[in-house]
Scaffold this active site. Structure first.
Site, PDB file in Angstrom:
ATOM      1  N   GLU A 279      42.341  56.239  58.331  1.00 23.07           N
ATOM      2  CA  GLU A 279      42.342  54.799  58.042  1.00 23.07           C
ATOM      3  C   GLU A 279      41.783  54.525  56.643  1.00 23.07           C
ATOM      4  OE1 GLU A 279      39.861  53.335  61.192  1.00 23.07           O
ATOM      5  OE2 GLU A 279      41.448  53.438  62.685  1.00 23.07           O
ATOM      6  N   PRO A 280      42.354  55.111  55.607  1.00 27.61           N
ATOM      7  CA  PRO A 280      41.798  54.883  54.271  1.00 27.61           C
ATOM      8  C   PRO A 280      42.144  53.488  53.750  1.00 27.61           C
ATOM      9  CG  PRO A 280      43.788  56.203  54.113  1.00 27.61           C
ATOM     10  CD  PRO A 280      43.539  55.975  55.582  1.00 27.61           C
ATOM     11  N   CYS A 360      26.728  27.661  41.577  1.00 27.62           N
ATOM     12  CA  CYS A 360      25.339  27.194  41.495  1.00 27.62           C
ATOM     13  C   CYS A 360      24.401  28.030  42.344  1.00 27.62           C
ATOM     14  CB  CYS A 360      25.277  25.731  41.889  1.00 27.62           C
ATOM     15  SG  CYS A 360      26.160  24.753  40.686  1.00 27.62           S
ATOM     16  N   TYR A 390      38.410  45.131  48.748  1.00 31.63           N
ATOM     17  CA  TYR A 390      37.358  44.198  49.121  1.00 31.63           C
ATOM     18  C   TYR A 390      37.074  43.218  47.981  1.00 31.63           C
ATOM     19  CZ  TYR A 390      37.108  47.844  52.597  1.00 31.63           C
ATOM     20  OH  TYR A 390      37.447  48.754  53.555  1.00 31.63           O
TER      21      TYR A 390
HETATM   22  N1  LLP Z   1      38.481  51.870  59.566  1.00 30.64           N
HETATM   23  C1  LLP Z   1      37.533  51.040  60.052  1.00 30.64           C
HETATM   24  C2  LLP Z   1      37.332  50.970  61.499  1.00 30.64           C
HETATM   25  C3  LLP Z   1      36.756  50.280  59.175  1.00 30.64           C
HETATM   26  O1  LLP Z   1      35.814  49.474  59.654  1.00 30.64           O
HETATM   27  C4  LLP Z   1      36.977  50.365  57.772  1.00 30.64           C
HETATM   28  C5  LLP Z   1      36.189  49.583  56.840  1.00 30.64           C
HETATM   29  C6  LLP Z   1      37.998  51.230  57.319  1.00 30.64           C
HETATM   30  C7  LLP Z   1      38.718  51.964  58.242  1.00 30.64           C
HETATM   31  C8  LLP Z   1      38.329  51.391  55.865  1.00 30.64           C
HETATM   32  O2  LLP Z   1      37.258  51.935  55.158  1.00 30.64           O
HETATM   33  P1  LLP Z   1      37.457  52.410  53.645  1.00 30.64           P
HETATM   34  O3  LLP Z   1      38.428  53.567  53.634  1.00 30.64           O
HETATM   35  O4  LLP Z   1      37.971  51.253  52.859  1.00 30.64           O
HETATM   36  O5  LLP Z   1      36.091  52.806  53.236  1.00 30.64           O
HETATM   37  N2  LLP Z   1      33.288  45.175  52.170  1.00 30.64           N
HETATM   38  C9  LLP Z   1      32.712  46.475  51.961  1.00 30.64           C
HETATM   39  C10 LLP Z   1      33.432  47.537  52.740  1.00 30.64           C
HETATM   40  C11 LLP Z   1      33.505  47.253  54.221  1.00 30.64           C
HETATM   41  C12 LLP Z   1      34.217  48.325  55.010  1.00 30.64           C
HETATM   42  C13 LLP Z   1      34.524  47.841  56.372  1.00 30.64           C
HETATM   43  N3  LLP Z   1      35.254  48.770  57.187  1.00 30.64           N
HETATM   44  C14 LLP Z   1      32.690  46.774  50.469  1.00 30.64           C
HETATM   45  O6  LLP Z   1      33.113  45.916  49.684  1.00 30.64           O
HETATM   46  O7  LLP Z   1      32.204  47.826  50.051  1.00 30.64           O
END
Ligand code: LLP
Length: 437
Positions: A279-280, A360, A390
């Site tokens: 799940e990237p 603000c 994000y």
């Molecule tokens: N699978 C699940 C169940 C997740 O909760 C997430 C991310 C992903 C996959 C994808 O993760 P990634 O490959 O993008 O690391 N807003 C935060 C990141 C929150 C991630 C939430 N879950 C930021 O801006 O760093």
């Protein structure tokens, strides 16, 4: 690497000078590179080709329909976390047999919609959720709306430290995510008795922006042992979902390439005999996008100087929320930004400033104490790098600021794929009932 490069003193997104996009779409604006999205997706696809797999791009990282459509065409599946994300992947015609649904708080409506769509599987986070999926599935069956039993993976919490920011750590036992491995066996036993649920696998997503491979080794070691001991005829556990979390370069070149993660994960998946689900999100989208913003004013403070720009925390919240570092550099510059291959600028040509937005709040900043060229002033366009993940998805309307546009560059062409919100759109769903007055 990505396709944002300086040529002839100008930052290009693929073959388009970003200043041209800023002039056409205005600022602030997000700019994505289609080629970078595809490159990063392909890097993962190649690295994990040695095992049967489905790469489910994590929609939450960047859910632009245009981007989803590009990745769908390249063969990606999707990891969704809400009814809204399900709607998006349906909208672009994604095959539902490559869609997985995670999240601790799925509502009845969301579960029903996903069952009707016949997605590949739910990643189940609790006993209560499993029972509820059974209940919703049974209702749909009575109404003749259930195509197949609900396939589920149990999301386990392996209690492993992914060594990342606390807010994006999910695999430790004190977080709300997953079920500890001890109880997972009981849950599988309980699920076997549910007529409308099929246990299809185990899911473990331990966090995000993980730049070491050891946490995966530790987590999947536990998961594979568990799968081998818990597998039965009724619960064949044919899928191992290792979640997302692969890190990217922000400030330093710290993130391993896809092959490094694969070196650890592939042998473990082989040992489990499972099909791998990944799940990237950030790995594919993070360095595929930048935020363009314009300098409005320069301001001298008592102890600090400020560059006041037209993008605020409502447009890119990561620096304010996590203290994240995003490289910022002028779109027109003879030198490369320091973190992107440029030599450290000589001290006389730069000065430390806080790059702040118009909101603000003192928490509204894009960078603190950042060495930027001294000659920057009103009207200069700046690029905020690594903003493809994000970024827009976490944008909001605080201070009644309209949502900013999204632009996709494809070679020498660019397309505005999401228009800037108008003031009328900002208030379109509101009413002022006569009776209130
Ligand atoms: N699978 C699940 C169940 C997740 O909760 C997430 C991310 C992903 C996959 C994808 O993760 P990634 O490959 O993008 O690391 N807003 C935060 C990141 C929150 C991630 C939430 N879950 C930021 O801006 O760093």
């Amino acid at each position: 690497m990505d396709h944002f490069k300086y040529r002839d003193r100008e930052l290009y997104a693929e073959d388009v000078p970003v200043s041209k996009i800023a002039a056409a779409a205005g600022t602030p604006a997000y700019v994505y590179s289609k080629a970078t999205f595809l490159d990063h997706y392909t890097k993962i696809a190649k690295a994990f080709a040695a095992v049967p797999n489905v790469i489910c791009y994590s929609v939450k990282a960047n859910s632009s329909l245009a981007i989803l459509a590009v990745l769908n065409k390249a063969g990606a599946g999707f990891d969704i976390v809400s009814g809204g994300e399900l709607f998006r992947v349906q909208k672009i015609g994604a095959p539902m047999n490559k869609v997985v649904f995670a999240g601790v708080g799925k509502s009845d409506e969301e579960i029903a919609a996903a069952l009707k769509a016949n997605i590949l599987m739910f990643n189940v986070e609790s006993e209560a959720e499993l029972e509820n999926i059974e209940r919703v599935a049974a209702t749909l069956k009575r109404e003749g709306d259930l195509k197949e039993p609900a396939r589920v993976a149990i999301r386990v919490n392996p209690d492993v430290d992914p060594k990342t920011h606390a807010y994006i750590t999910t695999g430790k036992k004190d977080t709300k995510f997953g079920i500890d491995l001890g109880r997972a066996a009981d849950l599988i036993a309980a699920a076997k008795k549910l007529p409308n649920v099929q246990i299809a696998g185990i899911h473990a997503h331990i966090g995000s922006q993980i730049t070491e491979v050891t946490p995966y080794r530790e987590s999947l070691g536990k998961v594979v042992d568990f799968i081998r001991s818990a597998r039965t005829k009724e619960a064949p556990l044919q899928y191992l979902n290792s979640g997302g979390g692969f890190g990217i370069h922000y400030q330093d070149q710290a993130a391993p390439p896809a092959e490094k993660y694969a070196e650890v994960i592939v042998p473990m998946v082989k040992n489990s005999g499972c099909t791998l689900l990944l799940e990237p999100g950030r790995f594919i989208s993070g360095n595929s996008g930048i935020l363009l913003t314009k300098v409005l004013y320069t301001k001298r403070g008592v102890d600090k100087n400020f560059l006041i720009v037209d993008a605020g925390m409502n447009d890119l919240v990561r620096p304010s929320l996590y203290g994240s570092f995003h490289e910022i550099w002028p779109a027109k510059s003879a030198t490369q930004p320091p973190t992107r291959g440029g030599s450290t600028p000589d001290a006389a040509s730069v000065a430390k400033v806080d790059v702040v937005g118009p909101i603000c709040e003192s928490g509204d900043f894009l960078a603190k104490d950042r060495a930027l060229p001294k000659n920057l002033g009103r009207g200069d366009v700046l690029a905020v790098f690594s903003a493809g993940a994000y970024g827009f998805v976490m944008a909001g309307n605080y201070n009644s600021r309209p949502l900013l546009p999204e632009v996709v560059v494809d070679g020498a062409k660019f397309h505005v794929v999401n228009k800037r919100q108008s003031y009328e759109e900002l208030v379109a769903r509101e009413t002022v009932p006569e009776a209130l007055l």
